[in-house]
Write a protein that holds these residues in place. Structure first.
Motif, PDB file in Angstrom:
ATOM      1  N   ASP A   1      -3.236   2.267  -4.209  1.00 45.93           N
ATOM      2  CA  ASP A   1      -4.304   2.495  -3.238  1.00 45.93           C
ATOM      3  C   ASP A   1      -5.132   1.215  -3.101  1.00 45.93           C
ATOM      4  O   ASP A   1      -4.870   0.213  -3.792  1.00 45.93           O
ATOM      5  N   SER A   2      -6.138   1.245  -2.252  1.00 46.73           N
ATOM      6  CA  SER A   2      -6.892   0.010  -1.973  1.00 46.73           C
ATOM      7  C   SER A   2      -7.556  -0.544  -3.225  1.00 46.73           C
ATOM      8  O   SER A   2      -7.620  -1.764  -3.405  1.00 46.73           O
TER       9      SER A   2
ATOM     10  N   HIS B   1      -6.815  10.396   9.994  1.00 48.45           N
ATOM     11  CA  HIS B   1      -7.418  11.484   9.207  1.00 48.45           C
ATOM     12  C   HIS B   1      -8.399  12.327  10.026  1.00 48.45           C
ATOM     13  O   HIS B   1      -8.506  13.534   9.813  1.00 48.45           O
TER      14      HIS B   1
ATOM     15  N   TYR C   1       1.035   3.643   1.853  1.00 47.49           N
ATOM     16  CA  TYR C   1       1.471   4.134   3.173  1.00 47.49           C
ATOM     17  C   TYR C   1       2.635   3.338   3.752  1.00 47.49           C
ATOM     18  O   TYR C   1       3.079   3.623   4.863  1.00 47.49           O
TER      19      TYR C   1
ATOM     20  N   HIS D   1      -7.751  13.529   1.701  1.00 53.34           N
ATOM     21  CA  HIS D   1      -8.359  12.195   1.599  1.00 53.34           C
ATOM     22  C   HIS D   1      -9.772  12.275   2.162  1.00 53.34           C
ATOM     23  O   HIS D   1     -10.002  12.948   3.170  1.00 53.34           O
TER      24      HIS D   1
ATOM     25  N   ASN E   1     -12.393  -1.073   4.147  1.00 54.64           N
ATOM     26  CA  ASN E   1     -11.768  -1.114   5.472  1.00 54.64           C
ATOM     27  C   ASN E   1     -12.737  -1.767   6.463  1.00 54.64           C
ATOM     28  O   ASN E   1     -13.206  -1.150   7.421  1.00 54.64           O
TER      29      ASN E   1
ATOM     30  N   HIS F   1       0.846  -1.194   0.000  1.00 56.90           N
ATOM     31  CA  HIS F   1       0.000   0.000   0.000  1.00 56.90           C
ATOM     32  C   HIS F   1       0.886   1.250   0.000  1.00 56.90           C
ATOM     33  O   HIS F   1       2.036   1.221   0.460  1.00 56.90           O
TER      34      HIS F   1
ATOM     35  N   GLU G   1     -11.369  10.520   4.044  1.00 51.92           N
ATOM     36  CA  GLU G   1     -11.530  10.117   5.447  1.00 51.92           C
ATOM     37  C   GLU G   1     -11.369  11.304   6.386  1.00 51.92           C
ATOM     38  O   GLU G   1     -11.546  11.165   7.599  1.00 51.92           O
TER      39      GLU G   1
ATOM     40  N   SER H   1      -8.478   9.632  -3.407  1.00 49.93           N
ATOM     41  CA  SER H   1      -7.745   8.534  -2.755  1.00 49.93           C
ATOM     42  C   SER H   1      -6.239   8.827  -2.803  1.00 49.93           C
ATOM     43  O   SER H   1      -5.799   9.799  -3.430  1.00 49.93           O
ATOM     44  N   THR H   2      -5.460   7.929  -2.223  1.00 51.19           N
ATOM     45  CA  THR H   2      -4.013   8.159  -2.201  1.00 51.19           C
ATOM     46  C   THR H   2      -3.435   8.166  -3.629  1.00 51.19           C
ATOM     47  O   THR H   2      -2.697   9.086  -3.993  1.00 51.19           O
TER      48      THR H   2
ATOM     49  N   SER I   1     -12.072   4.525  -1.242  1.00 51.74           N
ATOM     50  CA  SER I   1     -12.102   5.996  -1.281  1.00 51.74           C
ATOM     51  C   SER I   1     -12.093   6.493  -2.736  1.00 51.74           C
ATOM     52  O   SER I   1     -12.541   7.586  -3.034  1.00 51.74           O
TER      53      SER I   1
HETATM   54  P1  13P Z   1      -6.660   4.520  -0.200  1.00 49.93           P
HETATM   55  O1  13P Z   1      -7.556   3.465  -0.717  1.00 49.93           O
HETATM   56  O2  13P Z   1      -7.048   5.900  -0.656  1.00 49.93           O
HETATM   57  O3  13P Z   1      -5.230   4.220  -0.490  1.00 49.93           O
HETATM   58  O4  13P Z   1      -6.824   4.586   1.388  1.00 49.93           O
HETATM   59  C1  13P Z   1      -6.654   3.482   2.212  1.00 49.93           C
HETATM   60  C2  13P Z   1      -6.634   3.841   3.631  1.00 49.93           C
HETATM   61  O5  13P Z   1      -6.494   3.023   4.498  1.00 49.93           O
HETATM   62  C3  13P Z   1      -6.791   5.250   3.931  1.00 49.93           C
HETATM   63  O6  13P Z   1      -6.582   5.482   5.256  1.00 49.93           O
END
Ligand code: 13P
Ligand code: SF4
Length: 334
Positions: A42-43, A200, A28, A223, A140, A26, A225, A239-240, A155
């Motif tokens: 991203d996710s 966030h 992050y 973001h 999530n 990911h 969130e 999203s990221t 997201s």
């Molecule tokens: P993304 O899908 O935007 O990468 O976000 C995942 C996530 O856990 C954000 O906190």
């Protein structure tokens, strides 16, 4: 004596070949983990990759719900989560079963439909209060929650997913800020949950104002969130990976980044010449930072920390993920 990280990376690459493994990370994740990954994203991108990739083993560098989704989408592959304790606290804020009968015994408990459901309730409670309303779950969430809902979202696609449903009233769980973002950007009546991401949700409007004063020429990316009052101040909400695309395509050279600081690495690497400022230096997800080169090596060498979802749950959860992927153009094959 500690083994140098270049030796660990080399050993990981050797084992990866031997096991026909793919490393997915990911946005992050730690820099050195991103560097050894075959795919970073991203996710949504990672779910797509997990559903289509050809390999025997997926090493998922992220948090547990992401590895679970990979296993749901690719049941024939062995999915490894290098740090089994890497969890998402938001995913733990909602459950599929029905605990409301338990809460009923407490004085002051009110058994009536609500617009924002407290975390003590469950998917079954909320469905009972709003019969017929489809439930959209943010990825999530646990596999059990995915199995109990109608469709998933990330997201990156929440607005498309919510808009795609014919119903007027839609239940959206568990992130109250993401649900609010969907409410503002669709014509739907959204019933939401009291869940949030601690990384966030801690951001305040005054943090954005301070960052803007310090970097008056920068665009602010947030973001979804983040809280509604923070999103109100953003030049772009995404999203990221959406932030990567937006900043790369933009004529602007300076950006304030309203998400977890791990994304700063890719932003800088893929946009040489552009400047990125973290909105707040403490936007750190400790769970995303648990995975290290050492833990990747250990799980791949010993083939430990396998993530597997019970088959009846998996089939139902896969239905919710597939419906989401169909909307965004890449359904899983099985
Ligand atoms: P993304 O899908 O935007 O990468 O976000 C995942 C996530 O856990 C954000 O906190
Ligand atoms: Fe969960 Fe927030 Fe960490 Fe993402 S950043 S994994 S939502 S706690």
């Amino acid at each position: 004596m500690n083994t140098p990280s270049s030796d660990i990376a080399e050993e990981i690459l050797r084992l990866k070949e031997q096991r026909n493994a793919v490393i997915i990370a990911h946005n992050y994740q730690r820099e050195e983990v991103q560097d050894i990954a075959d795919f970073t994203g991203d996710s949504l991108e990672l779910s797509r990759t997990a559903s289509t990739i050809e390999c025997d083993v997926i090493v998922f560098c992220g948090v547990d719900f992401m590895a679970e989704s990979a296993s749901i989408l690719s049941p024939d592959k062995t999915v490894l989560l290098p740090e089994i304790g890497a969890t998402c606290p938001m995913a733990a804020m909602i459950r599929a079963d029905s605990p409301r009968d338990f809460w009923k015994s407490f004085p002051g408990y009110e058994d009536k439909p609500s617009l924002v459901y407290p975390k003590e309730y469950s998917i079954n409670d909320i469905k009972r209060d709003h019969p017929g309303a489809p439930v959209v779950a943010y990825v999530n969430t646990t596999a059990e929650v995915k199995a109990a809902v109608d469709i998933c979202c990330t997201s990156a696609n929440v607005i498309d997913v919510v808009s795609s449903l014919p119903d007027k009233k839609i239940i959206c769980v568990p992130d109250k800020n993401l649900s609010d973002w969907a409410r503002k950007n669709t014509d739907k009546e959204i019933i939401s949950w009291d869940g949030f991401c601690h990384v966030h949700d801690r951001i305040q409007a005054r943090d954005v104002e301070a960052a803007r004063r310090e970097h008056p020429d920068a665009l602010f990316m947030a973001h979804p969130e983040c809280r509604p009052e923070v999103l109100e101040l953003a030049d772009h909400v995404t999203s990221t990976s959406g932030m990567l695309r937006y900043s790369t395509a933009s004529d602007h050279n300076e950006f304030i980044v309203g998400t977890e600081v791990g994304l700063m690495y890719r932003l800088g690497k893929e946009n040489p010449g552009k400047t990125f400022h973290a909105l707040r230096g403490d936007m750190i997800c400790p769970n995303m930072k648990k995975t290290t080169l050492e833990s990747v090596l250990h799980s791949l060498k010993e083939m430990v920390n396998v993530v597997k979802v019970e088959e009846d749950i998996r089939i139902q959860a896969k239905h919710s993920l597939d419906r989401m992927l169909e909307i965004t153009g890449s359904p899983a094959k099985k």
